[in-house]
Enzyme design. Structure first.
Site, PDB file in Angstrom:
ATOM      1  N   HIS A 107       0.838  -1.201   0.000  1.00  0.00           N
ATOM      2  CA  HIS A 107       0.000   0.000   0.000  1.00  0.00           C
ATOM      3  C   HIS A 107       0.870   1.247   0.000  1.00  0.00           C
ATOM      4  CE1 HIS A 107      -2.490   3.088   2.350  1.00  0.00           C
ATOM      5  NE2 HIS A 107      -3.115   2.941   1.196  1.00  0.00           N
ATOM      6  N   SER A 108       0.550   2.192  -0.879  1.00  0.00           N
ATOM      7  CA  SER A 108       1.168   3.516  -0.883  1.00  0.00           C
ATOM      8  C   SER A 108       2.695   3.426  -1.008  1.00  0.00           C
ATOM      9  CB  SER A 108       0.739   4.258   0.390  1.00  0.00           C
ATOM     10  OG  SER A 108       0.979   5.639   0.275  1.00  0.00           O
TER      11      SER A 108
END
Length: 267
Positions: A107-108
């Site tokens: 994520h991210s």
């Protein structure tokens, strides 16, 4: 005596059959895809609680490691933690847990982490899933791929806060969390990000993804300005499977069921 011998033989035959069944089941389990969910900047393994619960309820094996200096490991923060430290965290985790056939989700910021892991050990992985993630090519850092005003902001707040050791965390509203209870829950757990993780370039010795299937899940309700270019890039590329969730950046908090179903479909 003959009856005893016959009973003993029957017992051993039954035991061998049971052992064979256990061995087959163990082999079957080991061949199942395993989800390893890697959190982004300022977060920790805690952020995947709802997603991991959903996936496990469907019989999946799920791991949610926390990167060095973050989450419950915030007490280990030091000025040596960089991107390579976080890549090594996951490499060591996969080796220590003896994990294979892994669907590795980042994520991210962790887009850089899982790309680095795939570059080092693709044989343990089956797929790479980038959840609203940053995409750094070889030689690029998180700061390099950030919009200029955001890059300058990161540098300034880091210098102002602790002379460039860490980036103070954003509050949960920045990540698209709107539920009041969730806002408090997330804010209570966010931690500062080691600055070197954002300024150290990603080093790749192989093509991006190291020949593994690539999936990008964009969070589009609303889109983060700093992330949108990566989503646009993958949406136009034949090398990527592109999916969307109509929610904010922290989809694991705001749409855990939908995200879990999407991950489940990628196995």
């Amino acid at each position: 005596m003959k009856s005893l011998i016959k009973s003993t033989k029957s017992f051993f035959i039954l035991l061998m059959l049971l052992l064979s069944v256990f061995e087959i089941n163990a082999q079957s389990t080991s061949n199942k895809p395993i989800f390893v969910l890697v959190h982004g900047a300022f977060h920790g393994g805690w952020c995947w609680q709802r997603v991991s619960t959903e996936l496990r309820s469907k019989g999946n094996l799920v791991y949610t490691p926390t990167l060095s200096g973050l989450g419950e490991h915030k007490n280990t923060f030091n000025d040596e933690i960089d991107l390579n430290t976080h890549i090594t965290d996951i490499v060591n985790f996969l080796i220590t847990e003896d994990l294979h056939n892994v669907v590795l989700v980042g994520h991210s910021y962790a887009g850089a982490v899982i790309a680095g892991v795939a570059d080092r050990m693709p044989d343990r992985l089956s797929k790479l899933v980038f959840l609203d993630a940053m995409l750094m090519e070889n030689g690029q850092s998180a700061l390099d791929v950030s919009p200029e005003d955001i890059r300058e902001y990161f540098i300034k707040v880091s210098m102002d806060y602790d002379n460039g050791l860490s980036i103070p965390f954003f509050t949960s509203d920045f990540f698209g969390v709107t539920n009041l209870a969730d806002i408090k829950w997330v804010n209570d757990r966010l931690t500062n990000q080691p600055f070197k993780t954002f300024c150290q370039p990603l080093e790749l010795k192989h093509p991006y993804g190291n020949h593994l299937p690539l999936t990008y899940i964009a969070c589009t309700g609303p889109e983060l300005r700093a992330i949108q270019p990566f989503a646009d890039k993958t949406k136009k590329s034949k090398n990527w499977k592109y999916l969307e969730l109509k929610t904010g950046h922290d989809a694991m908090i705001t749409m855990p069921v939908e995200l879990s179903n999407m991950l489940q479909s990628l196995k």
